[in-house]
Design a protein around this motif. Structure first.
Motif, PDB file in Angstrom:
ATOM      1  N   ILE B 266       0.842  -1.194   0.000  1.00 56.69           N
ATOM      2  CA  ILE B 266       0.000   0.000   0.000  1.00 56.69           C
ATOM      3  C   ILE B 266       0.879   1.247   0.000  1.00 56.69           C
ATOM      4  O   ILE B 266       0.578   2.240  -0.675  1.00 56.69           O
ATOM      5  CB  ILE B 266      -0.966  -0.018   1.208  1.00 56.69           C
ATOM      6  CG1 ILE B 266      -1.939  -1.197   1.073  1.00 56.69           C
ATOM      7  CG2 ILE B 266      -1.750   1.280   1.303  1.00 56.69           C
ATOM      8  CD1 ILE B 266      -2.772  -1.461   2.302  1.00 56.69           C
ATOM      9  N   ALA B 267       2.012   1.206   0.727  1.00 55.70           N
ATOM     10  CA  ALA B 267       2.928   2.347   0.737  1.00 55.70           C
ATOM     11  C   ALA B 267       3.444   2.623  -0.672  1.00 55.70           C
ATOM     12  O   ALA B 267       3.444   3.774  -1.133  1.00 55.70           O
ATOM     13  CB  ALA B 267       4.094   2.082   1.690  1.00 55.70           C
ATOM     14  N   VAL B 270       0.611   4.221  -2.834  1.00 52.74           N
ATOM     15  CA  VAL B 270       0.250   5.622  -2.580  1.00 52.74           C
ATOM     16  C   VAL B 270       1.418   6.558  -2.892  1.00 52.74           C
ATOM     17  O   VAL B 270       1.209   7.683  -3.338  1.00 52.74           O
ATOM     18  CB  VAL B 270      -0.262   5.862  -1.140  1.00 52.74           C
ATOM     19  CG1 VAL B 270      -1.517   5.074  -0.881  1.00 52.74           C
ATOM     20  CG2 VAL B 270       0.792   5.548  -0.116  1.00 52.74           C
ATOM     21  N   ILE B 276      -6.026   7.056  -2.650  1.00 54.90           N
ATOM     22  CA  ILE B 276      -6.620   6.034  -1.799  1.00 54.90           C
ATOM     23  C   ILE B 276      -8.148   6.140  -1.824  1.00 54.90           C
ATOM     24  O   ILE B 276      -8.851   5.211  -1.469  1.00 54.90           O
ATOM     25  CB  ILE B 276      -6.068   6.166  -0.348  1.00 54.90           C
ATOM     26  CG1 ILE B 276      -6.186   4.866   0.419  1.00 54.90           C
ATOM     27  CG2 ILE B 276      -6.771   7.262   0.406  1.00 54.90           C
ATOM     28  CD1 ILE B 276      -5.083   3.903   0.168  1.00 54.90           C
ATOM     29  N   ARG B 311      12.584   2.613   7.574  1.00 53.91           N
ATOM     30  CA  ARG B 311      11.132   2.745   7.675  1.00 53.91           C
ATOM     31  C   ARG B 311      10.730   4.185   7.993  1.00 53.91           C
ATOM     32  O   ARG B 311       9.662   4.647   7.577  1.00 53.91           O
ATOM     33  CB  ARG B 311      10.583   1.793   8.730  1.00 53.91           C
ATOM     34  CG  ARG B 311      11.059   0.372   8.520  1.00 53.91           C
ATOM     35  CD  ARG B 311      10.488  -0.533   9.557  1.00 53.91           C
ATOM     36  NE  ARG B 311       9.295  -1.196   9.068  1.00 53.91           N
ATOM     37  CZ  ARG B 311       8.430  -1.817   9.852  1.00 53.91           C
ATOM     38  NH1 ARG B 311       8.613  -1.846  11.148  1.00 53.91           N
ATOM     39  NH2 ARG B 311       7.380  -2.415   9.347  1.00 53.91           N
ATOM     40  N   LEU B 312      11.586   4.881   8.736  1.00 55.21           N
ATOM     41  CA  LEU B 312      11.315   6.292   8.998  1.00 55.21           C
ATOM     42  C   LEU B 312      11.275   7.065   7.684  1.00 55.21           C
ATOM     43  O   LEU B 312      10.382   7.879   7.433  1.00 55.21           O
ATOM     44  CB  LEU B 312      12.377   6.868   9.938  1.00 55.21           C
ATOM     45  CG  LEU B 312      12.291   8.367  10.239  1.00 55.21           C
ATOM     46  CD1 LEU B 312      10.978   8.705  10.919  1.00 55.21           C
ATOM     47  CD2 LEU B 312      13.446   8.803  11.123  1.00 55.21           C
ATOM     48  N   GLY B 315       8.129   6.408   5.775  1.00 56.61           N
ATOM     49  CA  GLY B 315       7.032   7.212   6.304  1.00 56.61           C
ATOM     50  C   GLY B 315       7.092   8.637   5.791  1.00 56.61           C
ATOM     51  O   GLY B 315       6.090   9.204   5.345  1.00 56.61           O
ATOM     52  N   ILE B 318       6.094   8.857   2.180  1.00 57.84           N
ATOM     53  CA  ILE B 318       4.643   8.770   1.971  1.00 57.84           C
ATOM     54  C   ILE B 318       4.020  10.141   2.167  1.00 57.84           C
ATOM     55  O   ILE B 318       3.218  10.615   1.346  1.00 57.84           O
ATOM     56  CB  ILE B 318       4.012   7.746   2.941  1.00 57.84           C
ATOM     57  CG1 ILE B 318       4.488   6.336   2.618  1.00 57.84           C
ATOM     58  CG2 ILE B 318       2.492   7.815   2.877  1.00 57.84           C
ATOM     59  CD1 ILE B 318       4.014   5.300   3.602  1.00 57.84           C
ATOM     60  N   ILE B 319       4.414  10.826   3.269  1.00 59.17           N
ATOM     61  CA  ILE B 319       3.834  12.138   3.556  1.00 59.17           C
ATOM     62  C   ILE B 319       4.173  13.132   2.436  1.00 59.17           C
ATOM     63  O   ILE B 319       3.309  13.860   1.933  1.00 59.17           O
ATOM     64  CB  ILE B 319       4.361  12.660   4.918  1.00 59.17           C
ATOM     65  CG1 ILE B 319       3.801  11.806   6.060  1.00 59.17           C
ATOM     66  CG2 ILE B 319       3.983  14.123   5.119  1.00 59.17           C
ATOM     67  CD1 ILE B 319       2.311  11.884   6.214  1.00 59.17           C
ATOM     68  N   ILE B 320       5.448  13.140   2.005  1.00 64.96           N
ATOM     69  CA  ILE B 320       5.846  14.097   0.966  1.00 64.96           C
ATOM     70  C   ILE B 320       5.134  13.789  -0.349  1.00 64.96           C
ATOM     71  O   ILE B 320       4.568  14.672  -0.998  1.00 64.96           O
ATOM     72  CB  ILE B 320       7.378  14.062   0.753  1.00 64.96           C
ATOM     73  CG1 ILE B 320       8.084  14.564   2.014  1.00 64.96           C
ATOM     74  CG2 ILE B 320       7.774  14.913  -0.443  1.00 64.96           C
ATOM     75  CD1 ILE B 320       9.590  14.441   1.948  1.00 64.96           C
ATOM     76  N   VAL B 322       2.356  12.035  -1.036  1.00 59.28           N
ATOM     77  CA  VAL B 322       0.916  12.268  -1.055  1.00 59.28           C
ATOM     78  C   VAL B 322       0.623  13.752  -0.884  1.00 59.28           C
ATOM     79  O   VAL B 322      -0.317  14.284  -1.489  1.00 59.28           O
ATOM     80  CB  VAL B 322       0.223  11.420   0.032  1.00 59.28           C
ATOM     81  CG1 VAL B 322      -1.257  11.709   0.064  1.00 59.28           C
ATOM     82  CG2 VAL B 322       0.464   9.952  -0.221  1.00 59.28           C
ATOM     83  N   GLY B 323       1.459  14.444  -0.094  1.00 61.35           N
ATOM     84  CA  GLY B 323       1.274  15.878   0.073  1.00 61.35           C
ATOM     85  C   GLY B 323       1.417  16.606  -1.258  1.00 61.35           C
ATOM     86  O   GLY B 323       0.591  17.458  -1.613  1.00 61.35           O
ATOM     87  N   ILE B 326      -1.653  15.978  -3.243  1.00 62.90           N
ATOM     88  CA  ILE B 326      -2.814  16.750  -2.782  1.00 62.90           C
ATOM     89  C   ILE B 326      -2.716  18.192  -3.289  1.00 62.90           C
ATOM     90  O   ILE B 326      -3.686  18.757  -3.803  1.00 62.90           O
ATOM     91  CB  ILE B 326      -2.894  16.723  -1.237  1.00 62.90           C
ATOM     92  CG1 ILE B 326      -3.275  15.323  -0.743  1.00 62.90           C
ATOM     93  CG2 ILE B 326      -3.912  17.738  -0.732  1.00 62.90           C
ATOM     94  CD1 ILE B 326      -3.223  15.172   0.757  1.00 62.90           C
TER      95      ILE B 326
END
Lengths: 383, 339
Positions: B266-267, B270, B276, B311-312, B315, B318-320, B322-323, B326
């Motif tokens: 899923i990571a 996205v 999603i 993994r950090l 994470g 993913i934020i960057i 998808v951000g 958006i």
């Protein structure tokens, strides 16, 4: 889910029960779970008498198995708060928060020799901060909650592992905490009831009572259900939907922090993968919340249902283990969970279908069914 | 759009329907991966050596393969969290057959794919006809698949798996012209999926279902059969991925196979720019997302940092990612309103 139609309430005990049954009350999630619990206990007693169980079945056995209900039920309550805000809200990061806060607590209490109270307060604050990050990204930056908490699931789990180079923290101070998870005899009535793990009284019951009060007796609780049902309508009604959603994630972080402290006590060590090893803690917590009647689309969910669902799962797992011990038993637990979860979801579908059909009938019979149909279509949307 | 005058009406209408062949997200991802590879090439002694890139490409394959199916599922507005359980069942059944009856390569691949397809159809029928949210259905079937998988393991590891699958990416047998076969298969399947989503009616229907299932139904799209097929395809892809996992592992298979794959996949999806919420997405992006995640985890190890740190970064990515998506979507909508 609301099963009572907006009709006048009949008075008297029996008519009220009849109305409840006619309204589909027997298909209410809590009623279904209570029936399943009763079936489980009857079956187990029969099996015990027949001598199928591998150990004598005692109330103490069931009571002792409650040690597993504390983290499960607490995290399911955390999910209840988040999922109820609707719009696809969900918190995949609770397991990682348990790991990370547990490590923070372990370092402060075990390594730095802080006071228990000070360490616990800081742990709860860290939990609140982690939840705030989830909530801020979701509510104010409009990230889908699944994305936010997937990202923070990775980030928090990683930090938890990195801060001590993946080694657990133990030591005499932390080992003494194990007492918090042990079984105790209750004062006054203790001699008459089985020994219940202390964590049920020190962690689970206070949180459950406070959560129930918040959800049912405060403005904030009612706002949660409102924004979960229809966030546009809620914001037109003057509710600050973003702040309410943010707060739900913060609550989830604080509850995860409580679970973290409990888990440190239960295992007598702070493990960096406490909430993420194996299948993790998040997916089981979401499963229990859903099983307890929390609608994944928001706006619907009750503490009682979640607690009953957690009780059913914990006792079901304990029962399976006493009949089929060892690996075969723990494998069977997966099957049982799948059957219960899928079964409950499918019962829901037939339930809402028959309700919709009834509503349609009453509309065609006269105009009076309109309101009921609206309520029903709202209910079916919530599924 | 209406102002455009083109001499070939057929092309115009197709061009009007189709999204751009390459999305902004994909361009950015290619750039980020290129920068990372160059930096890692400079700062580590061996990142760009064939001995390092080959295994990296093989390890991308399972996530990218399952990611193709997951992209389809997420485009229709669903999600499938049971893929880890499916991968376990496919891998352990195939491994047991390889050990006990020494089936040839093609039969083993077929077995794995058919099992994946059957498990996927369970998901598909439940999602399409029970009208319960896919995340709940697949939570349930995930537990069911874990039960089947653990039962097949029978509380021990599967040992002595023959080297039948080596052609999927182990050693000299696993590469063609220096490219691991597993990665070549991934590229071929991604290309096929890209073509399917873009140039076939069935593929474009998936976007319509994810955008608005009710509107899709009213325009005559057979929503339920399409949904069933999407989950079956995911299962089939898991079956192929399980073979690659068997190939890249050792000769014994333990019970942790597939663990945590669902979130990894899923990571990747996205990060690749698939929404999603459904209705938007690309398989090329998913492949790039999987490449990025694998690059980060290999890079962190080669830089000598703690491996858990990767993994950090996942994470943060993913934020960057998808951000950025958006923000772009917001800008697109604003410009659409103005014109």
């Amino acid at each position: 889910m609301s099963t009572s139609l907006p009709e006048q309430r009949p008075s008297g005990a029996w008519p009220r029960i009849r109305a409840w049954i006619d309204g589909g009350g027997l298909l209410d999630r809590r009623a279904v779970i209570v029936v399943l619990l009763a079936v489980l206990i009857v079956v187990m007693v029969v099996l015990d008498v027949a001598g199928v169980t591998t150990a004598p079945l005692t109330t103490d056995y069931f009571a002792a198995s409650l040690i597993n209900i504390v983290p499960l039920a607490l995290l399911a309550i955390a999910e209840l708060f988040v999922i109820t805000t609707g719009d696809g809200s969900i918190d995949l990061s609770v397991g990682s928060m348990v790991s990370l806060v547990g490590m923070v607590f372990g370092i402060l209490y075990g390594t730095q020799k802080w006071d228990f109270a000070a360490a616990a307060v800081v742990a709860l604050l860290v939990g609140a901060l982690l939840g705030w990050i989830n909530g801020f990204l979701t509510a104010y930056f409009r990230y889908p909650a699944l994305i936010t908490t997937l990202a923070t699931y990775y980030a928090y789990a990683s930090i938890a592992l990195v801060i001590t180079n993946a080694s657990p923290i133990s030591g005499p101070r932390i080992q003494e905490l194990y007492g918090a998870a042990q079984s105790v005899e209750l004062p006054l009535i203790g001699a008459y009831v089985p020994l219940v793990p202390l964590g049920v009284f020190t962690f689970l019951l206070p949180v459950a009572v406070i959560a129930w009060l918040v959800l049912n007796r405060t403005t904030y609780g009612r706002q949660l259900y409102a924004i979960g049902t229809n966030s546009t309508a809620a914001s037109w009604a003057g509710i600050n939907t973003r702040r309410s959603q943010l707060l739900a994630f913060v609550i989830s972080g604080v509850i995860s922090a409580l679970v973290a402290i409990y888990t440190v006590a239960q295992f007598a060590s702070a493990r960096p993968d406490a909430g993420t090893s194996g299948p993790g803690m998040a997916l089981p917590a979401i499963t229990i919340a859903v099983l307890g009647g929390v609608a994944i689309t928001g706006g619907v969910g009750r503490i009682g249902g979640v607690l009953l669902a957690a009780l059913l799962i914990v006792w079901m797992n304990a029962s399976i283990l006493i009949v089929v011990p060892g690996n075969a038993g723990s494998q069977l637990q997966f099957l049982a969970l799948a059957v219960v979860l899928l079964g409950a979801s499918l019962v829901d579908v037939t339930n809402s279908r028959s309700r919709r059909a009834r509503a349609r009938q009453s509309t065609s019979a006269g105009g009076a069914g309109g309101v009921a149909e609206m309520a029903d279509s709202a209910a079916s949307r919530a599924e | 759009m209406t102002s455009r005058t083109d001499s070939a009406p057929a092309t115009v209408s197709l061009r009007r329907i189709l999204p751009p062949a390459v999305t902004g997200q994909e361009v950015v991802l290619v750039g980020v991966i290129a920068v990372l590879w160059v930096l890692l090439g400079i700062f580590t002694p061996s990142f760009l050596s064939p001995a390092s890139v080959g295994p990296l490409l093989v390890n991308v394959a399972p996530v990218a393969l399952i990611g193709i199916g997951m992209t389809f599922v997420i485009i229709t507005g669903g999600i499938d969290v049971s893929v880890a359980g499916m991968a376990m069942v496919c891998a352990v059944v195939t491994a047991r057959l390889l050990v006990s009856v020494e089936i040839p390569l093609i039969v083993a691949l077929l077995v794995s794919v058919v099992i994946g397809g059957i498990l996927g159809s369970v998901n598909g029928f439940l999602v399409a006809y029970a009208r319960v949210h896919p995340i709940i259905i697949t939570f349930g079937t995930w537990n069911l698949f874990l039960y089947i998988g653990y039962r097949t393991f029978n509380s021990s590891t599967v040992n002595g798996i023959p080297s039948t699958f080596d052609v999927f990416g182990k050693g000299a047998a696993g590469t063609t012209l220096g490219v691991p076969n597993a990665f070549a298969i991934v590229v071929a399947l991604v290309a096929a999926a890209w073509w399917f989503l873009r140039y076939t009616r069935a593929g474009r229907n998936l976007f319509a279902i994810g955008g608005n299932a009710e509107a899709a139904r009213l325009t005559g799209i057979a929503v339920r059969p399409r949904l069933v097929w999407v989950y079956v395809i995911t299962g089939v892809m898991v079956g192929v991925a399980a073979c690659v996992m068997l190939a890249s592992g050792t000769s014994s298979l333990d019970q942790s196979v597939g663990n945590g794959k669902e979130l990894e996949v899923i990571a990747a999806v996205v990060i690749g720019g698939t929404s999603i919420m459904g209705g938007r997405g690309s398989v090329v992006g998913t492949l790039l997302g999987a490449l990025l995640v694998q690059t980060v985890s290999v890079g962190v190890i080669q830089l000598g940092w703690p491996s858990q740190l990767s993994r950090l970064f996942v994470g943060v990515f993913i934020i960057i990612a998808v951000g950025a998506d958006i923000l772009r979507e917001r800008a697109r909508r604003r410009s659409g309103r103005m014109s």
